[in-house]
Write a protein that holds these residues in place. Structure first.
Motif, PDB file in Angstrom:
ATOM      1  N   PHE A  53     -15.846 -14.851  -6.676  1.00 15.90           N
ATOM      2  CA  PHE A  53     -15.262 -14.112  -5.544  1.00 15.90           C
ATOM      3  C   PHE A  53     -14.463 -15.065  -4.659  1.00 15.90           C
ATOM      4  N   TYR A  54     -15.088 -16.179  -4.302  1.00 20.36           N
ATOM      5  CA  TYR A  54     -14.442 -17.124  -3.387  1.00 20.36           C
ATOM      6  C   TYR A  54     -13.280 -17.871  -4.036  1.00 20.36           C
ATOM      7  N   TYR A  55     -13.229 -17.840  -5.345  1.00 21.78           N
ATOM      8  CA  TYR A  55     -12.091 -18.426  -6.063  1.00 21.78           C
ATOM      9  C   TYR A  55     -10.806 -17.665  -5.715  1.00 21.78           C
ATOM     10  N   PHE A  56     -10.943 -16.340  -5.532  1.00 19.84           N
ATOM     11  CA  PHE A  56      -9.783 -15.503  -5.249  1.00 19.84           C
ATOM     12  C   PHE A  56      -9.641 -15.105  -3.783  1.00 19.84           C
ATOM     13  N   PHE A  57     -10.741 -14.974  -3.086  1.00 15.85           N
ATOM     14  CA  PHE A  57     -10.715 -14.421  -1.734  1.00 15.85           C
ATOM     15  C   PHE A  57     -11.376 -15.390  -0.768  1.00 15.85           C
ATOM     16  N   LYS A  58     -10.740 -15.611   0.332  1.00 14.18           N
ATOM     17  CA  LYS A  58     -11.261 -16.521   1.348  1.00 14.18           C
ATOM     18  C   LYS A  58     -12.577 -15.993   1.925  1.00 14.18           C
ATOM     19  N   ASP A  59     -12.618 -14.695   2.161  1.00 12.42           N
ATOM     20  CA  ASP A  59     -13.791 -14.089   2.781  1.00 12.42           C
ATOM     21  C   ASP A  59     -13.763 -12.587   2.547  1.00 12.42           C
ATOM     22  N   ARG A  60     -14.775 -11.894   3.037  1.00  8.94           N
ATOM     23  CA  ARG A  60     -14.893 -10.446   2.871  1.00  8.94           C
ATOM     24  C   ARG A  60     -13.703  -9.719   3.489  1.00  8.94           C
ATOM     25  N   GLU A  61     -13.241 -10.162   4.638  1.00 10.41           N
ATOM     26  CA  GLU A  61     -12.120  -9.498   5.313  1.00 10.41           C
ATOM     27  C   GLU A  61     -10.859  -9.526   4.454  1.00 10.41           C
ATOM     28  N   ARG A  62     -10.612 -10.668   3.822  1.00 16.07           N
ATOM     29  CA  ARG A  62      -9.443 -10.779   2.936  1.00 16.07           C
ATOM     30  C   ARG A  62      -9.601  -9.825   1.745  1.00 16.07           C
ATOM     31  N   PHE A  63     -10.820  -9.725   1.231  1.00 16.67           N
ATOM     32  CA  PHE A  63     -11.102  -8.824   0.121  1.00 16.67           C
ATOM     33  C   PHE A  63     -10.868  -7.370   0.542  1.00 16.67           C
ATOM     34  N   VAL A  64     -11.353  -6.992   1.719  1.00 21.18           N
ATOM     35  CA  VAL A  64     -11.142  -5.627   2.218  1.00 21.18           C
ATOM     36  C   VAL A  64      -9.651  -5.360   2.387  1.00 21.18           C
ATOM     37  N   ASP A  65      -8.885  -6.347   2.850  1.00 23.74           N
ATOM     38  CA  ASP A  65      -7.425  -6.178   2.950  1.00 23.74           C
ATOM     39  C   ASP A  65      -6.827  -5.892   1.573  1.00 23.74           C
ATOM     40  N   CYS A  66      -7.343  -6.563   0.556  1.00 20.88           N
ATOM     41  CA  CYS A  66      -6.855  -6.321  -0.816  1.00 20.88           C
ATOM     42  C   CYS A  66      -7.215  -4.917  -1.281  1.00 20.88           C
ATOM     43  N   LEU A  67      -8.396  -4.437  -0.896  1.00 17.64           N
ATOM     44  CA  LEU A  67      -8.780  -3.066  -1.249  1.00 17.64           C
ATOM     45  C   LEU A  67      -7.844  -2.065  -0.589  1.00 17.64           C
ATOM     46  N   MET A  68      -7.450  -2.321   0.649  1.00 24.80           N
ATOM     47  CA  MET A  68      -6.533  -1.420   1.350  1.00 24.80           C
ATOM     48  C   MET A  68      -5.160  -1.440   0.683  1.00 24.80           C
ATOM     49  N   SER A  69      -4.715  -2.619   0.262  1.00 25.67           N
ATOM     50  CA  SER A  69      -3.442  -2.716  -0.462  1.00 25.67           C
ATOM     51  C   SER A  69      -3.502  -1.965  -1.783  1.00 25.67           C
ATOM     52  N   GLU A  70      -4.629  -2.073  -2.456  1.00 25.06           N
ATOM     53  CA  GLU A  70      -4.829  -1.338  -3.714  1.00 25.06           C
ATOM     54  C   GLU A  70      -4.726   0.168  -3.455  1.00 25.06           C
ATOM     55  N   HIS A  71      -5.347   0.613  -2.381  1.00 27.38           N
ATOM     56  CA  HIS A  71      -5.339   2.044  -2.040  1.00 27.38           C
ATOM     57  C   HIS A  71      -3.913   2.518  -1.773  1.00 27.38           C
ATOM     58  N   LEU A  72      -3.154   1.749  -1.019  1.00 23.71           N
ATOM     59  CA  LEU A  72      -1.768   2.133  -0.745  1.00 23.71           C
ATOM     60  C   LEU A  72      -0.919   2.086  -2.014  1.00 23.71           C
ATOM     61  N   GLY A  73      -1.215   1.169  -2.912  1.00 23.99           N
ATOM     62  CA  GLY A  73      -0.514   1.123  -4.198  1.00 23.99           C
ATOM     63  C   GLY A  73      -0.787   2.366  -5.028  1.00 23.99           C
ATOM     64  N   ARG A  74      -2.030   2.793  -5.034  1.00 22.45           N
ATOM     65  CA  ARG A  74      -2.380   4.022  -5.756  1.00 22.45           C
ATOM     66  C   ARG A  74      -1.737   5.233  -5.090  1.00 22.45           C
ATOM     67  N   LEU A  75      -1.643   5.206  -3.774  1.00 19.46           N
ATOM     68  CA  LEU A  75      -1.001   6.292  -3.036  1.00 19.46           C
ATOM     69  C   LEU A  75       0.428   6.510  -3.519  1.00 19.46           C
ATOM     70  N   ASN A  76       1.177   5.444  -3.697  1.00 24.40           N
ATOM     71  CA  ASN A  76       2.565   5.580  -4.152  1.00 24.40           C
ATOM     72  C   ASN A  76       2.645   6.258  -5.508  1.00 24.40           C
ATOM     73  N   SER A  77       1.764   5.890  -6.416  1.00 28.18           N
ATOM     74  CA  SER A  77       1.735   6.512  -7.735  1.00 28.18           C
ATOM     75  C   SER A  77       1.360   7.988  -7.632  1.00 28.18           C
ATOM     76  N   ILE A  78       0.354   8.297  -6.828  1.00 28.54           N
ATOM     77  CA  ILE A  78      -0.109   9.678  -6.688  1.00 28.54           C
ATOM     78  C   ILE A  78       0.970  10.557  -6.065  1.00 28.54           C
ATOM     79  N   THR A  79       1.645  10.078  -5.034  1.00 26.32           N
ATOM     80  CA  THR A  79       2.666  10.912  -4.386  1.00 26.32           C
ATOM     81  C   THR A  79       3.836  11.180  -5.332  1.00 26.32           C
ATOM     82  N   ARG A  80       4.179  10.219  -6.168  1.00 27.47           N
ATOM     83  CA  ARG A  80       5.231  10.470  -7.178  1.00 27.47           C
ATOM     84  C   ARG A  80       4.798  11.597  -8.106  1.00 27.47           C
ATOM     85  N   GLN A  81       3.552  11.580  -8.526  1.00 24.23           N
ATOM     86  CA  GLN A  81       3.047  12.615  -9.422  1.00 24.23           C
ATOM     87  C   GLN A  81       2.984  13.978  -8.728  1.00 24.23           C
ATOM     88  N   ILE A  82       2.602  13.991  -7.465  1.00 24.29           N
ATOM     89  CA  ILE A  82       2.536  15.255  -6.729  1.00 24.29           C
ATOM     90  C   ILE A  82       3.918  15.893  -6.648  1.00 24.29           C
TER      91      ILE A  82
END
Length: 194
Positions: A53-82
Motif C-alpha cells: 500500500f505504502y509503495y503506491f500511496f503516501k497515506d490513507r488520504e491520498r488513497f481516498v483521493d485516488c478512489l474519488m478519481s476512480e469514481h469520477l472516471g467511472r462517471l464519465n464512462s457511465i454518462t456516455r452510455q446513458i
C-alpha cells in the motif's frame, strides 16, 4: 481518465499494481463505506502486505483521493452510455445493474456527505447523471422535464436511503421507479382518486 491524481501511468512491480489497490478499495468502499478503508483491511483483502500500500500511496488520504478519481472516471464512462440509451426501462435500469458497484459507491458518498470531499464528488456525480438521464426519465414518466426533475430527485433519494448490496436488483429498482411513475400519472391526471 482513471486515477487523475497520478495521471494515466499504471505502475507495476513486486507490490502489485496501483490500479489493483484502487479497484479493491473501491469495491470495499462501495459495500462497506468509508470507515472500512483502512490499510490493513485493503491489504488483507488483496492478500498483500501493508508495505505494498505504502509503495503506491503516501497515506490513507491520498488513497481516498485516488478512489474519488476512480469514481469520477467511472462517471464519465457511465454518462456516455446513458446518452446512448433510448428507454429508461429496461435500458437505464440494466445500466444501473451493470454499474452496480459505482452506484453503491455513490450511495456511500451520499450517506456520508458530511465529509466535504464526499459531498463534492457526490454532487458532481449526481449532476452529470441527472443531466444525462432526465430526457429518457421524462419520456418514461410521460411527464414534463420540470416534473421529471422533481421526481428524479425524490427517486434518487428513495434509492439512496433504501438500497443495500442485496436489494440492488432489477426488480427492486423497477419497483422504486414505478412509484415515481405512479406519482407522475396521478399528477398529470389531477384526479382525487390518486
Amino acid at each position: 481518465m482513471r486515477l487523475e491524481v497520478f495521471g494515466n501511468a499504471r505502475i507495476q512491480g513486486r507490490k502489485g499494481s496501483m490500479q489493483t489497490w484502487v479497484e479493491e478499495g473501491y469495491a470495499i468502499f462501495s459495500l462497506e463505506g468509508p470507515s472500512s478503508i483502512q490499510v490493513e483491511r485493503v491489504a488483507r483483502s488483496l492478500g498483500k502486505n501493508k508495505s505494498g500500500f505504502y509503495y503506491f500511496f503516501k497515506d490513507r488520504e491520498r488513497f481516498v483521493d485516488c478512489l474519488m478519481s476512480e469514481h469520477l472516471g467511472r462517471l464519465n464512462s457511465i454518462t456516455r452510455q446513458i446518452r446512448e440509451i433510448q428507454y429508461f426501462d429496461p435500458e437505464y435500469i440494466d445500466l444501473l445493474i451493470e454499474h452496480r458497484e459505482a452506484f453503491l459507491f455513490q450511495i456511500q458518498l451520499l450517506r456520508n456527505r458530511e465529509v466535504g470531499l464526499f459531498e463534492n464528488i457526490s454532487d458532481q456525480f449526481s449532476a452529470k447523471i441527472s443531466a444525462a438521464v432526465i430526457p429518457v426519465w421524462s419520456d418514461y414518466l410521460d411527464a414534463s422535464i420540470e416534473v421529471a426533475n422533481r421526481l428524479w430527485s425524490m427517486t434518487r433519494e428513495a434509492i439512496s436511503s433504501r438500497a443495500t448490496k442485496d436489494s440492488f436488483t432489477f426488480g427492486w429498482l423497477l419497483d422504486v421507479v414505478s412509484e415515481a411513475k405512479l406519482i407522475a400519472s396521478c399528477q398529470s391526471s389531477q384526479t382525487v382518486a390518486c
